[in-house]
Motif scaffolding. Structure first.
Motif, mmCIF file in Angstrom:
data_model
loop_
_atom_site.group_PDB
_atom_site.id
_atom_site.type_symbol
_atom_site.label_atom_id
_atom_site.label_comp_id
_atom_site.label_asym_id
_atom_site.label_seq_id
_atom_site.Cartn_x
_atom_site.Cartn_y
_atom_site.Cartn_z
ATOM 1 N N SER A 61 30.253 -11.863 -34.469
ATOM 2 C CA SER A 61 30.476 -11.985 -35.907
ATOM 3 C C SER A 61 29.571 -11.027 -36.640
ATOM 4 N N LEU A 75 39.593 -15.061 -32.110
ATOM 5 C CA LEU A 75 39.398 -14.394 -33.402
ATOM 6 C C LEU A 75 40.116 -15.145 -34.514
ATOM 7 N N ALA A 113 38.724 -9.984 -39.285
ATOM 8 C CA ALA A 113 38.268 -9.856 -37.906
ATOM 9 C C ALA A 113 38.631 -8.459 -37.433
ATOM 10 N N SER A 142 32.915 -11.437 -41.166
ATOM 11 C CA SER A 142 33.889 -11.003 -40.169
ATOM 12 C C SER A 142 33.587 -11.604 -38.807
#
Length: 340
Positions: A214, A177, A185, A158
């Motif tokens: 992240s 993003l 995300a 992510s």
């Protein structure tokens, strides 16, 4: 009026000269084996003409390896003649923790990503936080701080960003993003309700700098898939910021699913100590009140296991890895769709 406090860390590299400059941040630390020694925090600065500045960091937690390797690869592969602006790279930001492979520093037990804005006269970890918050972030137009779940958690790979009140910063956060192109995300409200204060992203917000983060897997290991996502994401963020040309963008296999983490209701914690049995998997969709895990006590096998439940609906982003758990450990956290 007292003079501004200055960091005691000494950079070996210039920040205002074109070219590629590699060296160390010298964090002087006197110990038994080295009275006048320093901790060498590796840093690389790429600069070419005018343009934005981005600060890229990994190893904020030392047992998270995706960012360390992706940024080391970027240091060796980035062609400074193709960039417009400046790229500052620190692959092992909390160097003592990264060398030890631990979340916190073996020197002072400091958790760097809970230590911002730090203290220039404080512990080793506090000095690193101060230098980043007061010397590096003010140079940047954006920051990317690469994390994963470390030794105790596993995430669906992510990207994440803080919600921004300013419309321009909010739009840039969303662009970054989507450019990072992770499968998932999510947006957060920062540390509100989760105990996640003192972060690099919080320090960036204080300076009005957009930050991207992240969570690229975890379990104290590194997977080829997570590394590919990190490397693609870094290149695409440089393109999105205008530092690399558009033709350097790396296409993604699919669009990013944008979620939000609302606060404490999206986290599940162990209410008892024991061995936890997860009842859901990463990527599952769950409902409020649904059982999340059972906590067993094999040392008293006749005792019924305790059950932990989800407090809200959502998508399972993260789960605990070690089976042995203690009261207060995070077992899961969720995200919910935003429609963005």
């Amino acid at each position: 009026m007292s003079p501004p406090r200055k960091s005691q860390i000494v950079p070996e590299v210039p920040f205002d000269k074109d070219g590629v400059h590699c060296g160390f941040l010298r964090l002087f630390h006197s110990v038994h084996r080295s009275a006048y020694g320093f901790i060498p925090i590796p840093i690389a600065v790429f600069r070419n003409g005018t343009g934005p500045t981005v600060l890229l960091t990994g190893g904020n937690h030392g047992d998270e390896y995706e960012g360390q390797i992706a940024l080391a690869n970027l240091v060796r592969s980035l062609d400074h003649t193709r960039i417009s602006g400046r790229v500052i790279i620190l692959p092992m930001l909390n160097f003592p923790a990264a060398m030890a492979g631990t979340r916190t520093s073996p020197i002072d037990e400091g958790n760097l990503n809970r230590s911002f804005p730090g203290d220039p006269d404080g512990t080793v970890t506090q000095q690193i936080a101060w230098f980043v918050a007061n010397e590096l972030i003010p140079l940047a137009d954006a920051t990317v701080d690469l994390h994963s779940g470390g030794s105790s958690l596993m995430y669906i790979p992510s990207a994440l960003a803080r919600r921004q009140a300013d419309p321009d910063r909010a739009a840039l956060s969303l662009r970054l993003l989507k450019a990072f192109a992770a499968p998932v995300a999510y947006l957060t409200a920062g540390g509100q309700g989760t105990g996640h204060g003192g972060t690099l992203s919080g320090a960036a917000a204080t300076h009005g700098v957009v930050s991207l983060g992240s969570e690229l897997g975890g379990s104290g290991t590194l997977t080829p898939a997570a590394l590919r996502i990190a490397e693609r994401g870094l290149r695409n963020v440089l393109v999105e910021l205008g530092i690399l040309p558009p033709e350097d963008r790396v296409p993604a296999e699919a669009s990013t699913r944008i979620l939000e983490v609302r606060g404490a209701q999206d986290f599940v914690y162990a209410a008892e100590s024991g061995v936890y049995e997860p009842l859901v998997e990463l990527g599952d969709t769950v409902k409020a009140g649904q059982p999340a895990a059972r906590i067993h006590t094999p040392e008293t096998p006749w005792r019924e296991p305790a059950t932990a439940q989800f407090l809200g609906d959502g998508f399972v982003l993260c789960k605990r890895v070690p089976g042995r758990t203690m009261r207060g450990d995070c077992l899961f956290h969720l995200g919910t769709d935003t429609g963005l």
